[in-house]
Design a protein around this motif. Sequence first.
Motif, PDB file in Angstrom:
ATOM      1  N   ASP A 124      35.691  33.722  45.165  1.00  0.00           N
ATOM      2  CA  ASP A 124      35.303  35.086  45.438  1.00  0.00           C
ATOM      3  C   ASP A 124      35.616  36.120  44.427  1.00  0.00           C
ATOM      4  O   ASP A 124      35.679  37.176  44.838  1.00  0.00           O
ATOM      5  N   VAL A 125      36.260  35.597  43.353  1.00  0.00           N
ATOM      6  CA  VAL A 125      36.929  36.695  42.195  1.00  0.00           C
ATOM      7  C   VAL A 125      36.191  36.259  40.991  1.00  0.00           C
ATOM      8  O   VAL A 125      36.187  34.989  40.514  1.00  0.00           O
ATOM      9  N   ALA A 126      35.706  37.172  40.343  1.00  0.00           N
ATOM     10  CA  ALA A 126      34.972  36.980  38.972  1.00  0.00           C
ATOM     11  C   ALA A 126      35.799  37.483  38.014  1.00  0.00           C
ATOM     12  O   ALA A 126      36.830  38.469  38.050  1.00  0.00           O
ATOM     13  N   LEU A 127      36.449  36.758  36.935  1.00  0.00           N
ATOM     14  CA  LEU A 127      37.044  36.965  35.949  1.00  0.00           C
ATOM     15  C   LEU A 127      36.142  37.590  34.855  1.00  0.00           C
ATOM     16  O   LEU A 127      35.586  36.887  34.388  1.00  0.00           O
ATOM     17  N   ILE A 128      36.162  38.653  34.462  1.00  0.00           N
ATOM     18  CA  ILE A 128      35.269  39.357  33.464  1.00  0.00           C
ATOM     19  C   ILE A 128      36.235  39.941  32.256  1.00  0.00           C
ATOM     20  O   ILE A 128      36.827  40.679  32.397  1.00  0.00           O
TER      21      ILE A 128
ATOM     22  N   LEU B 130      40.609  43.029  31.037  1.00  0.00           N
ATOM     23  CA  LEU B 130      40.292  41.689  31.915  1.00  0.00           C
ATOM     24  C   LEU B 130      40.339  42.142  33.201  1.00  0.00           C
ATOM     25  O   LEU B 130      41.155  42.767  33.859  1.00  0.00           O
ATOM     26  N   ARG B 131      39.003  41.876  33.914  1.00  0.00           N
ATOM     27  CA  ARG B 131      39.029  42.476  35.192  1.00  0.00           C
ATOM     28  C   ARG B 131      38.725  41.311  36.053  1.00  0.00           C
ATOM     29  O   ARG B 131      38.052  40.368  35.876  1.00  0.00           O
ATOM     30  N   LEU B 132      39.590  41.478  37.467  1.00  0.00           N
ATOM     31  CA  LEU B 132      39.532  40.432  38.504  1.00  0.00           C
ATOM     32  C   LEU B 132      38.609  41.278  39.338  1.00  0.00           C
ATOM     33  O   LEU B 132      39.195  42.099  40.169  1.00  0.00           O
ATOM     34  N   CYS B 133      37.389  40.642  39.664  1.00  0.00           N
ATOM     35  CA  CYS B 133      36.260  41.448  40.501  1.00  0.00           C
ATOM     36  C   CYS B 133      36.097  40.625  41.867  1.00  0.00           C
ATOM     37  O   CYS B 133      35.795  39.607  41.772  1.00  0.00           O
ATOM     38  N   CYS B 134      36.632  41.426  42.852  1.00  0.00           N
ATOM     39  CA  CYS B 134      36.361  40.561  44.178  1.00  0.00           C
ATOM     40  C   CYS B 134      34.685  40.698  44.525  1.00  0.00           C
ATOM     41  O   CYS B 134      34.281  41.583  44.520  1.00  0.00           O
TER      42      CYS B 134
END
Length: 196
Positions: free
Chosen positions: A170-174, A184-188
């Motif tokens: 459920d978390v995308a690493l962008i 680096l974004r950890l997007c829920c």
Amino acid sequence: TDEVIREAADRHCVCPFELALALTELSDVTLMDLNYAFDPFVQVKRLFQQRRDLTLLVDEAHHALERVRECLSAELSSRENARLRTLTGKRYGRTHPLYRSLTALTRALRALPPSPSRLDAMPEGLAKLAQDALSQTLGLLREGGYFPELMEALRSYLRFVHASENLSEDVALILEAAGRERTLRLCCLLPGAEIR
């Protein structure tokens, strides 16, 4: 009312916020911002982790999903780390542990590949460097060090470390790149989420 709580707190020399929290344990109905239910950093744990006889009614629920996503997402920016590193160096010197920690974290971020992409996993060692930056930030605060950017960074590191410790599908690493800078974004990705 707020006035009654403040007056009672003043009369008994206690913190009004703590008194209000204590009253939530006795009340049948409590009105509060939904962050106090869903944000892991401000959640009223005595209500949501200790009580089982609880019903949560969310007003304006159509906003809840986006706010929860924001609470559970995080980002690390090499530019922001470098800025904090400069401020720390000017105030406490280049030998301060926070300065050294920020140097290592900024270098690791800038060493990530330049093309923006969605990553399959956390870059090796980055979570540990973020944890070290968090520890050193807390250490400086314990020493009595303070400047507004330090508190901003503390919130950022807390969220990033929490999100990195709770990685799931459920978390995308962008990874975003701009010149030598990286974010680096950890997007829920709760249901209906879009990566922006």
